[in-house]
Design a protein around this motif. Structure first.
Motif, short mmCIF file in Angstrom:
data_model
loop_
_atom_site.label_atom_id
_atom_site.label_comp_id
_atom_site.label_asym_id
_atom_site.label_seq_id
_atom_site.Cartn_x
_atom_site.Cartn_y
_atom_site.Cartn_z
N GLU A 15 0.83 -1.21 0.00
CA GLU A 15 0.00 0.00 0.00
C GLU A 15 0.87 1.26 0.00
OE1 GLU A 15 -2.51 -0.56 3.38
OE2 GLU A 15 -3.59 -2.24 2.45
N PHE A 18 2.31 1.67 -3.46
CA PHE A 18 1.26 2.09 -4.39
C PHE A 18 0.98 3.58 -4.23
CE2 PHE A 18 -3.21 2.39 -5.84
CZ PHE A 18 -3.02 1.90 -7.12
N TYR A 30 2.13 -7.25 -3.78
CA TYR A 30 0.77 -7.81 -3.81
C TYR A 30 0.80 -9.26 -4.31
CZ TYR A 30 -1.63 -3.43 -2.71
OH TYR A 30 -2.11 -2.30 -2.07
N ASP A 43 -8.46 -8.23 -1.27
CA ASP A 43 -7.88 -6.89 -1.42
C ASP A 43 -6.65 -6.91 -2.32
OD1 ASP A 43 -9.76 -5.57 0.11
OD2 ASP A 43 -8.65 -5.80 1.97
N SER A 44 -5.82 -7.93 -2.16
CA SER A 44 -4.62 -8.02 -3.01
C SER A 44 -5.02 -8.27 -4.46
CB SER A 44 -3.68 -9.12 -2.51
OG SER A 44 -4.25 -10.40 -2.66
N ASN A 47 -6.27 -5.02 -5.96
CA ASN A 47 -5.15 -4.11 -6.20
C ASN A 47 -4.26 -4.58 -7.34
OD1 ASN A 47 -5.33 -1.82 -4.30
ND2 ASN A 47 -5.32 -3.42 -2.75
N LEU A 50 -6.05 -3.44 -10.38
CA LEU A 50 -5.93 -1.99 -10.52
C LEU A 50 -4.56 -1.61 -11.09
CD1 LEU A 50 -7.18 0.79 -10.06
CD2 LEU A 50 -6.36 0.69 -7.70
N ILE A 51 -3.51 -2.25 -10.58
CA ILE A 51 -2.16 -1.93 -11.05
C ILE A 51 -1.97 -2.38 -12.50
CG2 ILE A 51 0.31 -2.42 -10.75
CD1 ILE A 51 -0.26 -2.64 -7.72
#
Length: 303
Positions: A15, A18, A30, A43-44, A47, A50-51
């Motif tokens: 986090e 990021f 992640y 959550d990972s 993310n 998203l990345i």
């Protein structure tokens, strides 16, 4: 227990990376969380999606969002993330379905309402776009872009009183936004409040010297009553906005009005070099009749 402690450490570091825009580092961290959790830490997964999307790897991002939905089919973030990718791809039908799913799960999902409204707008569903923006504004009346975008749709539909209200609200939220100032100029001109329109366009230019439409709309106000003033405004626009074909085209028409055909010809040739499709309009434009008769124009057009 040991794995949980390790997962939390990696999550914290991921986090942090990021937030610092260290995307590759965040991605690696992640991925470690993903491995340690056997692909069960949602959550990972979100993310990672998203990345990958940020890095332009949309297919990989889609795969992770879908993986998140396999774990929890009520994961609103995954529906929203998928919708955003389809939205960027121009697949508005699919994006709209997914934004609506996210909103069904979370009726207060402001971002989903905003981009759903925008997707409706881009796909031509103006009434649904209006309805969605109004719903968003009932949840968050101070959303600047929702007020501005909704005002623009009302203005397109000539619902000018409603547009005026939304632009006014947007300017109360952000009095210095060049686009809100520009749009208020448009509405004031429609209402024949010429001095106010001029004032808003001038303020818009002052806040953003590179927005070409402010120069165009302001110059048009002066076209027949103070043509040289209009030329001065268009010249400022050309100086501040490089390679804007329609500013050259319009300045050409202004020069033609004051019988400066040679300058008009220079501008129209520049406009045509920048945007050859203008030729159709040049050949039909009554204001450019004398320009078309110049040998310099005929020579350029025959190439």
């Amino acid at each position: 227990m040991k794995d949980n402690i390790q997962i939390n450490k990696y999550l914290e570091k991921a986090e942090e990376a990021f937030e610092e825009n260290k995307l590759i580092k965040a991605l690696n961290l992640y991925n470690k969380v993903y491995e340690l959790s056997n692909g069960e830490d949602i959550d990972s997964i979100i993310n990672l999606a998203l990345i990958y999307d940020t890095l332009g790897k949309s297919e990989k991002a889609k795969a992770y969002y879908k993986e998140a939905l396999d774990i929890d089919n009520c994961e609103e973030r995954a529906y929203y993330g998928l919708a955003a990718i389809y939205d960027d791809e121009g697949n508005y039908e699919q994006a709209i379905k997914l934004y609506n799913k996210a909103i069904y799960i979370n009726p207060n999902y402001h971002k989903a309402y905003f981009f759903l409204a925008n997707a409706y707008d881009l796909s031509g569903e103006k009434d649904l776009s209006i309805e969605t923006y109004e719903k968003l504004l009932s949840l968050n009346p101070t959303d600047f872009w929702a007020n501005l975008n909704l005002g623009s749709i009302y203005e397109e539909q000539n619902q000018n009183d409603l547009a005026y209200k939304k632009f006014s609200k947007a300017l109360k939220i952000d009095p210095n936004n060049y686009l809100a100032l520009f749009n208020m100029g448009v509405i004031c001109y429609k209402f024949n409040m010429i001095k106010k329109a001029i004032g808003f366009y001038e303020r818009s230019i002052n806040k953003n010297k590179h927005y070409e439409y402010s120069y165009l709309n302001l110059a048009v106000i002066y076209k027949y009553k103070a043509t040289k003033k209009g030329i001065e405004i268009l010249s400022n626009g050309i100086n501040n906005c490089s390679k804007v074909h329609f500013l050259y085209y319009n300045r050409s028409c202004f020069y033609a009005l004051i019988n400066e055909e040679n300058k008009a010809c220079e501008d129209i040739i520049t406009a045509l070099k920048l945007y050859p499709k203008f030729l159709k309009y040049v050949l039909e434009d009554e204001e450019l009749e004398k320009v078309r008769k110049l040998s310099s124009f005929k020579e350029f057009a025959s190439k």
